[in-house]
Design a protein around this motif. Structure first.
Motif, PDB file in Angstrom:
ATOM      1  N   TYR A   1      -7.084   5.800  -6.063  1.00 46.05           N
ATOM      2  CA  TYR A   1      -8.025   4.844  -5.490  1.00 46.05           C
ATOM      3  C   TYR A   1      -8.135   3.551  -6.301  1.00 46.05           C
ATOM      4  O   TYR A   1      -8.115   2.460  -5.717  1.00 46.05           O
ATOM      5  N   PRO A   2      -8.269   3.591  -7.635  1.00 46.71           N
ATOM      6  CA  PRO A   2      -8.367   2.333  -8.392  1.00 46.71           C
ATOM      7  C   PRO A   2      -7.166   1.420  -8.181  1.00 46.71           C
ATOM      8  O   PRO A   2      -7.307   0.194  -8.164  1.00 46.71           O
ATOM      9  N   LYS A   3      -5.972   2.011  -8.029  1.00 47.53           N
ATOM     10  CA  LYS A   3      -4.785   1.199  -7.799  1.00 47.53           C
ATOM     11  C   LYS A   3      -4.874   0.454  -6.465  1.00 47.53           C
ATOM     12  O   LYS A   3      -4.499  -0.720  -6.357  1.00 47.53           O
ATOM     13  N   LEU A   4      -5.376   1.149  -5.443  1.00 50.91           N
ATOM     14  CA  LEU A   4      -5.526   0.505  -4.135  1.00 50.91           C
ATOM     15  C   LEU A   4      -6.557  -0.619  -4.198  1.00 50.91           C
ATOM     16  O   LEU A   4      -6.371  -1.687  -3.601  1.00 50.91           O
ATOM     17  N   ILE A   5      -7.653  -0.390  -4.924  1.00 50.08           N
ATOM     18  CA  ILE A   5      -8.685  -1.419  -5.058  1.00 50.08           C
ATOM     19  C   ILE A   5      -8.117  -2.630  -5.790  1.00 50.08           C
ATOM     20  O   ILE A   5      -8.348  -3.783  -5.393  1.00 50.08           O
ATOM     21  N   ASP A   6      -7.376  -2.385  -6.862  1.00 51.37           N
ATOM     22  CA  ASP A   6      -6.769  -3.493  -7.599  1.00 51.37           C
ATOM     23  C   ASP A   6      -5.808  -4.276  -6.713  1.00 51.37           C
ATOM     24  O   ASP A   6      -5.736  -5.517  -6.799  1.00 51.37           O
TER      25      ASP A   6
ATOM     26  N   GLU B   1       4.040   6.615  -4.512  1.00 50.18           N
ATOM     27  CA  GLU B   1       4.106   6.892  -5.952  1.00 50.18           C
ATOM     28  C   GLU B   1       3.158   8.012  -6.356  1.00 50.18           C
ATOM     29  O   GLU B   1       3.495   8.859  -7.176  1.00 50.18           O
ATOM     30  N   TYR B   2       1.959   8.037  -5.763  1.00 47.32           N
ATOM     31  CA  TYR B   2       0.964   9.041  -6.146  1.00 47.32           C
ATOM     32  C   TYR B   2       1.089  10.318  -5.319  1.00 47.32           C
ATOM     33  O   TYR B   2       0.827  11.413  -5.824  1.00 47.32           O
ATOM     34  N   GLY B   3       1.437  10.183  -4.052  1.00 53.54           N
ATOM     35  CA  GLY B   3       1.563  11.367  -3.204  1.00 53.54           C
ATOM     36  C   GLY B   3       0.220  11.849  -2.692  1.00 53.54           C
ATOM     37  O   GLY B   3       0.001  11.965  -1.490  1.00 53.54           O
ATOM     38  N   ALA B   4      -0.696  12.160  -3.576  1.00 56.06           N
ATOM     39  CA  ALA B   4      -2.010  12.688  -3.208  1.00 56.06           C
ATOM     40  C   ALA B   4      -3.095  11.740  -3.705  1.00 56.06           C
ATOM     41  O   ALA B   4      -2.851  10.864  -4.543  1.00 56.06           O
ATOM     42  N   ASP B   5      -4.322  11.947  -3.192  1.00 53.91           N
ATOM     43  CA  ASP B   5      -5.437  11.093  -3.603  1.00 53.91           C
ATOM     44  C   ASP B   5      -5.705  11.215  -5.094  1.00 53.91           C
ATOM     45  O   ASP B   5      -5.872  10.218  -5.794  1.00 53.91           O
ATOM     46  N   VAL B   6      -5.761  12.444  -5.583  1.00 59.13           N
ATOM     47  CA  VAL B   6      -6.081  12.699  -6.987  1.00 59.13           C
ATOM     48  C   VAL B   6      -5.151  13.785  -7.512  1.00 59.13           C
ATOM     49  O   VAL B   6      -4.914  14.787  -6.827  1.00 59.13           O
ATOM     50  N   LYS B   7      -4.637  13.578  -8.719  1.00 59.81           N
ATOM     51  CA  LYS B   7      -3.813  14.591  -9.380  1.00 59.81           C
ATOM     52  C   LYS B   7      -4.493  14.965 -10.700  1.00 59.81           C
ATOM     53  O   LYS B   7      -4.766  14.095 -11.523  1.00 59.81           O
ATOM     54  N   VAL B   8      -4.738  16.265 -10.869  1.00 59.33           N
ATOM     55  CA  VAL B   8      -5.488  16.760 -12.024  1.00 59.33           C
ATOM     56  C   VAL B   8      -4.578  17.632 -12.881  1.00 59.33           C
ATOM     57  O   VAL B   8      -3.939  18.564 -12.378  1.00 59.33           O
ATOM     58  N   SER B   9      -4.516  17.319 -14.166  1.00 58.89           N
ATOM     59  CA  SER B   9      -3.818  18.175 -15.133  1.00 58.89           C
ATOM     60  C   SER B   9      -4.813  19.149 -15.730  1.00 58.89           C
ATOM     61  O   SER B   9      -5.876  18.743 -16.215  1.00 58.89           O
ATOM     62  N   VAL B  10      -4.485  20.430 -15.694  1.00 59.44           N
ATOM     63  CA  VAL B  10      -5.419  21.497 -16.069  1.00 59.44           C
ATOM     64  C   VAL B  10      -5.032  22.060 -17.439  1.00 59.44           C
ATOM     65  O   VAL B  10      -3.845  22.213 -17.749  1.00 59.44           O
ATOM     66  N   ARG B  11      -6.045  22.381 -18.240  1.00 60.36           N
ATOM     67  CA  ARG B  11      -5.810  23.021 -19.542  1.00 60.36           C
ATOM     68  C   ARG B  11      -5.532  24.516 -19.337  1.00 60.36           C
ATOM     69  O   ARG B  11      -6.285  25.210 -18.676  1.00 60.36           O
TER      70      ARG B  11
ATOM     71  N   GLU C   1       0.832  -1.205   0.000  1.00 60.04           N
ATOM     72  CA  GLU C   1       0.000   0.000   0.000  1.00 60.04           C
ATOM     73  C   GLU C   1       0.870   1.259   0.000  1.00 60.04           C
ATOM     74  O   GLU C   1       0.580   2.234  -0.715  1.00 60.04           O
ATOM     75  N   GLU C   2       1.924   1.251   0.799  1.00 56.87           N
ATOM     76  CA  GLU C   2       2.777   2.437   0.886  1.00 56.87           C
ATOM     77  C   GLU C   2       3.474   2.735  -0.445  1.00 56.87           C
ATOM     78  O   GLU C   2       3.750   3.903  -0.754  1.00 56.87           O
ATOM     79  N   GLN C   3       3.744   1.700  -1.229  1.00 52.40           N
ATOM     80  CA  GLN C   3       4.310   1.948  -2.560  1.00 52.40           C
ATOM     81  C   GLN C   3       3.370   2.801  -3.395  1.00 52.40           C
ATOM     82  O   GLN C   3       3.796   3.731  -4.090  1.00 52.40           O
ATOM     83  N   ILE C   4       2.083   2.481  -3.320  1.00 52.72           N
ATOM     84  CA  ILE C   4       1.097   3.244  -4.100  1.00 52.72           C
ATOM     85  C   ILE C   4       0.958   4.649  -3.535  1.00 52.72           C
ATOM     86  O   ILE C   4       0.936   5.631  -4.286  1.00 52.72           O
ATOM     87  N   TYR C   5       0.863   4.774  -2.211  1.00 51.76           N
ATOM     88  CA  TYR C   5       0.751   6.099  -1.589  1.00 51.76           C
ATOM     89  C   TYR C   5       1.954   6.972  -1.952  1.00 51.76           C
ATOM     90  O   TYR C   5       1.809   8.152  -2.270  1.00 51.76           O
TER      91      TYR C   5
END
Length: 947
Positions: A793-798, A566-576, A560-564
């Motif tokens: 979240y999907p990575k944690l579920i998987d 790697e991502y750092g935050a719950d959601v990362k959004v790229s903005v136009r 689990e910590e590997q995923i946490y």
């Protein structure tokens, strides 16, 4: 009939022991039969999930099986085509899977297409006649009508698609000649269709049907296959299997489809077949995955199976001990050993047959418990596994019963050869010396476990020395088997020493012990063999439970910590962002990430920052942070002009960044908030990674310059050096370079003011108990200018639904619960039989004037010195085992790339669950025993002894 009455009466007289034996058989069968059931269920769930991902990723139906063959220039081509169709039908049906749809494309060789009317000036085009099986069920006519199955006035009516009308620039009713050498057909399009339906009928087809003329199937078979078979060309045969119904047993048949079809077709015509089976490699991988998972489940269950074997042996021995006199009398009166064995074998066989039919269904329910596990002794609501009984479950059950019968018959065999004389002699010697081979066996178990520990430690050192990495994450099953041997071996050795320790304590305080302790010390130290089974049970249960809790927590947490990390935050959004860059700059990537690839552009791109406030106002978001990331940044050391050009830059606002990100506190020398505080103190401050410091020979207080893409850059001062940072992997290699990754963390406002304003990402921390559905609905409703979303979240579920963790957590939890139940039953049975056998002794105590509370204290003291000490030993041995063996799980991880580094993790809550289970067992068991002791008419014991 008399023998059956004897067996039934014997079972009734020992109903509690017989019931306990029957329960042990049922648990053994259910546990063993659950292994293939659970393995098949997990693999099917994984397979379906992977096939669904394949369909989403490739936009192709995963259940498709297609083969293509040519019938051009073949003698009797029509007859051969019919034979191939029959071969295909028979072999496809043998697979046994539901078929969603089938479509065969039968086509001619290309014709020269020309208009009937001479005034048409368009040059001749190529075209084919073809037919699609089951076509009418999968189309809608948008104009015209279906073609007739017979020629109308010598004209063949055909269907065309909208694409064919546009490409040939024709309308319905336009007549054509199709000509090939001396053969000519007169055709007329009479209908235009559109594909309909959700079935994979159309997704399997290529686009060639949209360019050619579709003839009625009956007419095609009559005119082409029967009368003009030399015109046949390439045909394709497509089948869509329902991949949701694929079971483990179906995989070999599906993988054998190609070879079967090729072999059968070779008997009809020369092989010219091309196959298309997109998921063949996926199915092949599952044979290996199934084998690995089965080995792991067996290894995890070995300690429990050993305990069940010991339990069955113990119950059988208790039954035989109560009937030794009866057996010896039968032997003295002329009954042969085989006759005595036959009586007990019939009894055990009767119980085994009942267990054979009940156990697999109970195993089915155990699989549901396994599927709901989310950690050691943790359960969650998740979608149920596709569980069903298979023939393998009954095969496993059969062999489990054979092994159980052998274990049960061992005490029977040993007792069946005793006469009444040898029985009395054996009773007199039962507290004698231990056999040498039992001591050797105990030392051997302990020695094997120590050798395994040393061997794994050596392997770990060798792996790290050569920078080797496991290719796949699959826990070595021996890592669970060897610790179990260590627990059993060390437990047996300590139990060998324990009576001498008790005797020493007894002698040291013999003049001072109260009656209860005096009696207890004598009883336990002189009758150690009587308590050994019970104490070993408790040591195994608790010791393996403590080790399992530590191992499960370590594996779960590290993954689990590997995923946490790697991502750092719950959601990362790229903005136009709007910009002055030409559209070609953004082709294939996100704005802001292409600048480093366009250094040749002389005109500087100007970006317009979108409003950040709407992102902070999403109801489901607790905290947001701006994070700017840039690769290929050039870093120059101002004091010595050293330069590196492969650094990554992260621009942040320290307070928001700290509130959004997950980071493990123990990774850095100080809490990572202190490094964020350093950035907050000085706008030009930066935190650099160890690679930057090494490459530039930089230290705290040095000044560096950052620049990229031909910009002027700016000066910064180093305020800190770190080994780790959220999402940063220092072991990762820079592409096209052998250098380790390097990172510079700076204040985003300073970067924007001094160097350039470029697109940043928005990192978000969501509120607790917020569903992703609510979050995505809010984003959609607000119409935010989002380029892409990266959700953790999907990575944690998987991960939680992976075969590894489902098997690991479920099997460990189930094994501990079964062990605890078996120990509880053994605990109750042992003490009840002990109290019954010592009724005379308790009667003498009462006659001597010892009150009932004193008798209860004697019983409690015995439990403390046996069961209580065994529990303490179990905790101690389990903790030692965890310290020695849990670090070895590092071998199963990709250590060289794992971030954060592997760490042994224990949680007091896990062990508290074990302690609570054990305390409940002991308290409940003691209450039952005290009640049983009170119910015995001890005052009649003296008279009972006289009788």
């Amino acid at each position: 009939m008399a023998i059956f009455k004897l067996i039934f009466r014997k079972m009734l007289n020992n109903r509690w022991l017989t019931g306990s034996l029957f329960l042990g058989l049922i648990i053994t069968v259910s546990l063993v039969s659950s292994i293939p059931t659970y393995t098949s269920s997990i693999l099917q769930k994984m397979l379906i999930s992977e096939l669904e991902d394949y369909q989403i990723r490739t936009n192709q139906f995963p259940g498709e099986f297609t083969f293509t063959d040519t019938f051009a220039n073949i003698k009797n081509g029509g007859e051969t085509l019919q034979d191939i169709e029959k071969v295909k039908k028979d072999i496809i049906q043998e697979v046994g899977l539901p078929i969603l749809t089938e479509v065969d494309t039968l086509a001619t060789s290309p014709f020269k297409v020309s208009y009937v009317e001479e005034r048409q000036s368009k040059p001749p085009q190529a075209g084919k006649l073809l037919t699609l099986t089951n076509l009418e069920d999968h189309i809608n006519l948008i104009d015209g009508k279906y073609p007739e199955p017979e020629p109308v006035d010598g004209i063949f009516e055909v269907l065309v698609s909208e694409a064919a009308l546009k490409k040939r620039e024709i309308v319905l009713g336009t007549e054509f000649y199709l000509q090939e050498k001396d053969v000519q057909f007169h055709i007329k399009p009479v209908g235009v269709f559109q594909p309909v339906g959700d079935s994979p009928y159309w997704s399997m087809l290529e686009d060639n049907y949209s360019e050619d003329f579709i003839l009625h199937e009956d007419l095609f078979r009559k005119v082409i296959m029967d009368e003009n078979e030399k015109l046949l060309g390439i045909s394709q045969f497509r089948t869509a299997f329902d991949y949701y119904e694929i079971k483990e047993d179906d995989i070999p048949r599906m993988l054998g489809l190609e070879s079967r079809l090729r072999s059968e077709i070779n008997q009809v015509k020369n092989d010219s077949v091309l196959f298309r089976f997109p998921i063949k490699d996926i199915l092949r991988s599952y044979a290996n995955k199934g084998e690995q998972l089965t080995i792991m489940l067996w290894s995890l269950n070995v300690p429990v199976l050993i305990m069940l074997a010991v339990y069955l042996y113990m119950i059988s021995k208790l039954i035989i001990d109560r009937q030794l006199t009866e057996i010896s009398v039968l032997a003295s009166r002329g009954a042969s050993r085989w006759q005595i064995l036959g009586i007990y074998f019939i009894e055990i066989l009767t119980l085994s047959i009942l267990a054979f039919f009940i156990g697999p269904y109970l195993g089915l329910q155990l699989c549901k418990v396994l599927g709901a596990s989310n950690g050691f002794l943790e359960f969650v609501q998740r979608s149920s596994l596709p569980i069903e009984l298979t023939s393998k479950a009954y095969v496993y059950a059969f062999f489990a019963l054979l092994a159980s019968i052998v274990m049960i018959m061992i005490p029977v065999y040993r007792a069946s050869g005793q006469s009444i004389v040898s029985h009395k002699q054996e009773s007199a010697r039962k507290f004698g010396k231990q056999n040498w081979y039992t001591i050797t066996f105990e030392l051997l178990l302990f020695g094997i476990s120590i050798y395994g520990l040393m061997n794994f430690n050596r392997r770990q050192q060798d792996l790290l020395a050569i920078n080797g990495n496991p290719s796949d994450l699959m826990i070595d099953p021996i890592l669970f088997f060897i610790p179990a041997l260590f627990i059993i071996g060390l437990g047996l050795i300590i139990l060998r020493i324990y009576p001498f320790v008790l005797m020493l304590i007894y002698k040291l305080g013999a003049k001072f012990w109260p009656v209860s302790l005096y009696s207890t010390f004598l009883q336990v130290s002189r009758s150690a063999r009587q308590y050994q089974f019970l104490m070993l049970f408790l040591i195994m249960t608790i010791g393996i439970g403590v080790f399992s809790a530590s191992a499960a927590r370590t594996i779960n947490s590290n993954l689990e910590e590997q995923i946490y990390y790697e991502y750092g935050a719950d959601v990362k959004v790229s903005v136009r962002w709007k910009s002055t860059a030409p559209p070609s700059m953004y082709a294939g990537g996100q704005p802001g990430q292409q600048g480093q690839q366009n250094n040749a552009i002389s005109e500087r791109v100007v970006y317009t920052e979108p409003s950040f406030e709407p992102f902070t106002q999403i109801p489901e978001v607790e905290q947001t942070a701006k994070v700017f990331q840039k690769e290929g940044v050039t870093v120059t050391m101002l004091s010595n002009n050293r330069t590196m050009s492969y650094a990554s830059l992260m621009g942040i606002e320290s307070k928001d960044f700290g509130e959004v990100n997950w980071f493990k506190d123990s990774l850095l020398q100080h809490h990572w908030y202190e490094y964020l505080n350093l950035l907050a103190k000085e706008p030009s401050a930066v935190i650099i990674s160890r690679e930057v410091a090494r490459s530039l020979n930089a230290k705290e207080g040095d000044y560096i310059k950052l620049r990229w893409d031909g910009l002027d850059g700016a000066d910064f001062v180093v305020y800190g050096i770190v080994d780790y940072w959220p999402t940063f992997n220092p072991l990762k290699k820079v592409p096209e370079s052998n250098n380790n990754a390097a990172l510079v963390v700076a204040n985003l406002p300073y970067i924007q003011n001094m160097i350039s304003l470029e697109p940043y990402d928005v990192w978000m921390k969501l509120k607790p108990d917020v569903t992703r559905e609510q979050f995505y609905e809010s984003i959609t409703d607000k119409g935010l200018p989002i380029y892409s979303i990266d959700d953790m979240y999907p990575k944690l579920i998987d991960l939680k639904n992976s075969a590894l963790l489902l098997g690991l957590n479920g099997t460990m939890t189930l094994g501990f619960l079964i062990s605890l139940m078996i120990s509880f039953i053994g605990f109750i049975l042992y003490w009840i039989l002990t109290i019954k056998s010592r009724t005379l002794q308790y009667g003498i105590y009462r006659a001597m004037g010892i009150p009932m509370p004193k008798l209860i204290s004697i019983l409690v003291s015995e439990q403390v010195l046996t069961s209580g000490i065994a529990c303490m030993l179990g905790v101690t041995i389990g903790s030692i085992t965890s310290l020695l063996y849990v670090p070895l799980f590092k071998l199963s991880f990709n250590v060289q790339e794992m971030m954060p580094p592997f760490a042994v993790i224990s949680d007091a809550s896990d062990e508290m669950k074990i302690y609570m289970f054990v305390i409940i067992m002991l308290v409940l068991g003691s209450s039952i025993l005290i009640g049983f002791l009170r119910s015995i008419k001890i005052d009649q014991a003296i008279k009972l002894g006289e009788d």
